[in-house]
Write a protein that holds these residues in place. Sequence first.
Motif, PDB file in Angstrom:
ATOM      1  N   PRO A  43       0.822  -1.224   0.000  1.00 58.67           N
ATOM      2  CA  PRO A  43       0.000   0.000   0.000  1.00 58.67           C
ATOM      3  C   PRO A  43       0.848   1.263   0.000  1.00 58.67           C
ATOM      4  N   CYS A  44       0.305   2.289  -0.641  1.00 61.33           N
ATOM      5  CA  CYS A  44       0.882   3.617  -0.479  1.00 61.33           C
ATOM      6  C   CYS A  44       0.770   3.986   1.001  1.00 61.33           C
ATOM      7  N   PRO A  45       1.846   4.505   1.612  1.00 65.93           N
ATOM      8  CA  PRO A  45       1.793   4.805   3.038  1.00 65.93           C
ATOM      9  C   PRO A  45       0.817   5.924   3.385  1.00 65.93           C
ATOM     10  N   GLY A  48      -3.108   4.379   0.828  1.00 61.46           N
ATOM     11  CA  GLY A  48      -3.468   2.976   0.985  1.00 61.46           C
ATOM     12  C   GLY A  48      -3.682   2.216  -0.308  1.00 61.46           C
ATOM     13  N   GLN A  49      -3.581   2.884  -1.451  1.00 59.47           N
ATOM     14  CA  GLN A  49      -3.786   2.193  -2.732  1.00 59.47           C
ATOM     15  C   GLN A  49      -2.580   1.296  -3.041  1.00 59.47           C
ATOM     16  N   THR A  50      -2.853   0.201  -3.738  1.00 64.22           N
ATOM     17  CA  THR A  50      -1.761  -0.675  -4.165  1.00 64.22           C
ATOM     18  C   THR A  50      -0.802   0.101  -5.069  1.00 64.22           C
ATOM     19  N   ARG A  51       0.501  -0.031  -4.780  1.00 63.58           N
ATOM     20  CA  ARG A  51       1.477   0.632  -5.651  1.00 63.58           C
ATOM     21  C   ARG A  51       2.004  -0.352  -6.681  1.00 63.58           C
ATOM     22  N   ARG A  52       2.264   0.150  -7.866  1.00 61.98           N
ATOM     23  CA  ARG A  52       2.753  -0.729  -8.934  1.00 61.98           C
ATOM     24  C   ARG A  52       4.040  -1.430  -8.498  1.00 61.98           C
ATOM     25  N   THR A  53       4.966  -0.640  -7.966  1.00 54.22           N
ATOM     26  CA  THR A  53       6.186  -1.225  -7.412  1.00 54.22           C
ATOM     27  C   THR A  53       6.464  -0.531  -6.088  1.00 54.22           C
TER      28      THR A  53
END
Length: 234
Positions: A43-45, A48-53
Amino acid sequence: MLFSKVNYRLFFNQHCVLCRLHPAQINGVCEGCHQDLPWLLFPCPRCGQTRRTPNAPCHSCDQQHYAFDFALAAFEYRFPLNAILPLIKQRHSLHHLGWLSRLLAEKIKDNELTLPDSILPVPMHLLDELRRGYNQAAILSEQLGKHLSLPVQYDALIKSKRTPHQHNLKATQRRANLQGAFQLKRSLPSHIALVDDVMTTGSTLNELARLLKKQGVSRVDIWVLARTPEPDID
Ligand SMILES: [Zn+2]
Ligand SMILES: [Zn+2]
């Protein structure tokens, strides 16, 4: 009261609530099903979205100005969550909120978050809640409040305007659609967590965070069971 009803079936059910084959070992779920759940792992800190990398800039934060300070989702909105959450809303399968709330509470504890002063469920319009018979976000909040020993304010926020489904609208339409849809009925402590079952576009939660900030809340966190991945993330 709702909490005990929701957990009755979970407590007395010896088998996994998902496969119904193996013994329930982890909060009502067998080890295999627990591993196979679509955990949101990178997750983005902030949002909270999934990060590509991992460590890459967050596309979601680049695209939107979020009024909330932090968002956490236990899962990506993929199978079986995209089958279970509609069952909770449309088929009264409330027992699923028992094990799901425990997993989300564990995720919150694992992240060692500064806990809020109070939890607020995302409100439904009264007519919609009467039609359904309950607000699943309020039941989820009730259970998180028990697991984390936090107070829940059920009626601090109300939805006074009915709105069409947000995911059918463009971003500007979503924003216009939500303007004036919610009202705050009382003053709140400085740190709030808004709770919902799923975060799709984030526009409703963002609008609520904006309202709370305008009314003097200094920190707004978002806790949801599942988050819809961005379209190009599989
Ligand atoms: Zn299982
Ligand atoms: Zn982000």
